[in-house]
Motif scaffolding. Structure first.
Motif, short mmCIF file in Angstrom:
data_model
loop_
_atom_site.label_atom_id
_atom_site.label_comp_id
_atom_site.label_asym_id
_atom_site.label_seq_id
_atom_site.Cartn_x
_atom_site.Cartn_y
_atom_site.Cartn_z
N ASN A 18 -10.30 -3.86 1.73
CA ASN A 18 -10.07 -2.97 2.85
C ASN A 18 -9.61 -1.60 2.35
O ASN A 18 -8.62 -1.50 1.63
N LEU A 19 -10.34 -0.54 2.73
CA LEU A 19 -9.99 0.81 2.31
C LEU A 19 -8.80 1.38 3.08
O LEU A 19 -8.23 2.38 2.68
N ARG A 20 -8.44 0.75 4.17
CA ARG A 20 -7.31 1.23 4.96
C ARG A 20 -6.03 0.53 4.52
O ARG A 20 -6.05 -0.64 4.16
N ASP B 242 0.80 -1.21 0.00
CA ASP B 242 0.00 0.00 0.00
C ASP B 242 0.84 1.26 0.00
O ASP B 242 0.36 2.33 0.32
N GLU B 243 2.11 1.14 -0.35
CA GLU B 243 2.94 2.34 -0.44
C GLU B 243 2.35 3.29 -1.48
O GLU B 243 1.98 2.87 -2.57
N GLU B 244 2.27 4.57 -1.13
CA GLU B 244 1.64 5.52 -2.05
C GLU B 244 2.47 5.67 -3.32
O GLU B 244 3.68 5.46 -3.32
N THR C 25 -0.67 -0.39 7.17
CA THR C 25 -0.13 0.24 8.37
C THR C 25 -1.20 0.56 9.40
O THR C 25 -0.87 0.86 10.56
N ASP C 26 -2.48 0.51 9.02
CA ASP C 26 -3.57 0.78 9.96
C ASP C 26 -4.01 -0.46 10.73
O ASP C 26 -4.92 -0.39 11.55
N HIS D 102 -14.71 8.67 9.94
CA HIS D 102 -13.61 8.41 10.88
C HIS D 102 -13.17 6.95 10.76
O HIS D 102 -11.97 6.65 10.77
N HIS D 103 -14.12 6.05 10.61
CA HIS D 103 -13.82 4.62 10.46
C HIS D 103 -13.02 4.36 9.19
O HIS D 103 -12.10 3.55 9.16
N ARG D 104 -13.36 5.09 8.13
CA ARG D 104 -12.66 4.94 6.85
C ARG D 104 -11.35 5.72 6.82
O ARG D 104 -10.64 5.71 5.82
N SER D 105 -11.03 6.38 7.91
CA SER D 105 -9.79 7.15 8.05
C SER D 105 -9.75 8.34 7.11
O SER D 105 -8.68 8.76 6.67
N GLU D 106 -10.91 8.91 6.79
CA GLU D 106 -10.95 10.13 5.99
C GLU D 106 -10.75 11.37 6.85
O GLU D 106 -10.44 12.45 6.34
#
Length: 249
Positions: free
Chosen positions: A132-134, A92-94, A137-138, A228-232
């Motif tokens: 998983n949208l996260r 998941d590295e950007e 690392t989450d 918040h759950h989706r880390s937005e």
């Protein structure tokens, strides 16, 4: 006769080139496999698990890793082979962290394979897979969404756009569209074609009424909790501004 001879010569030349290319790729792939096995063992993966993942016997894993070195990754890159991952890297590295066109292409190939796996799942199973949208690392926090054919189609179109951009770019600095910045969470959502959650879409999807002040206040709190759950957002969903919540008298 001359045309037949020339055609035969060209076919033979193409055949030799194809075999040489395949032999080179096999050599590099075997070198990459040895490196991956060494890294897996160095990170504590058991011989049995490593052998199972590689489709080899434990004795063969011992044999391949006995004399190998972890710096085989350097040999791979020196030989011109774009290694798909680093020992300390993440799937998941950007995109902004990938320094070459080859690394970007390897990443897109990985997503195409993931889409193929999802299509196989949708074709053979009675239930859809989840994504998983996260980012990794989450962990252990997750924000799963259902993967259906519409999402796979959208991801493939996103990949086509990114690959087209890669094909036009001479170097990484020329890339502008296929990046979100340095936020791995935003990048993860972009790759899964998942934009930031909109309030109207959230209430429609959850079938939440919001026509009165009380209903709207509860719906907005639920909306912010989902963001918040989706880390937005990192804000507390129940103390952040709520347009439906009555102000102080």
């Amino acid at each position: 006769m001359k045309g037949d001879w020339l055609g035969k010569f060209r076919r033979e030349r193409r055949g030799r080139a194809r075999v040489r290319r395949a032999a080179w790729r096999l050599e590099q792939a075997e070198r990459e496999r040895a490196w991956a096995l060494v890294v897996a063992r160095a990170e504590g993966l058991s011989v049995r698990m490593t052998a199972e993942a590689a489709g080899l016997s434990p004795s063969r894993v011992h044999q391949l890793t006995k004399d190998a070195e972890v710096d085989a990754l350097g040999e791979l890159r020196a030989a011109g082979w774009p290694a798909p991952e680093d020992p300390e890297g993440s799937d998941d590295e950007e995109l902004s962290g990938r320094a070459s066109i080859a690394e970007r292409l390897v990443d897109e190939v990985g997503w195409i394979r993931q889409c193929a796996d999802w299509i196989d799942h949708l074709d053979h199973e009675s239930y859809p897979p989840a994504a998983n949208l996260r980012p990794e690392t989450d962990f252990p926090d997750r924000a799963n969404v259902v993967v259906d054919f519409a999402r796979v189609s959208a991801i493939l179109r996103r990949i086509a756009f990114d690959v087209d951009e890669l094909a036009r770019a001479r170097n990484v600095d020329d890339l502008t569209g296929a990046r979100v910045g340095d936020d791995p969470r935003a990048e993860r959502r972009r790759r899964l074609v998942e934009p930031d959650l909109a309030y109207a879409e959230f209430t429609r999807r959850k079938n939440l009424p919001w026509h009165s002040t009380r209903q709207g206040e509860a719906a907005w709190d639920a909306y912010q909790a989902e963001r918040h759950h989706r880390s937005e957002t990192n804000q507390d969903p129940y103390t952040v501004y709520n347009p439906f919540r009555p102000g102080p008298a």
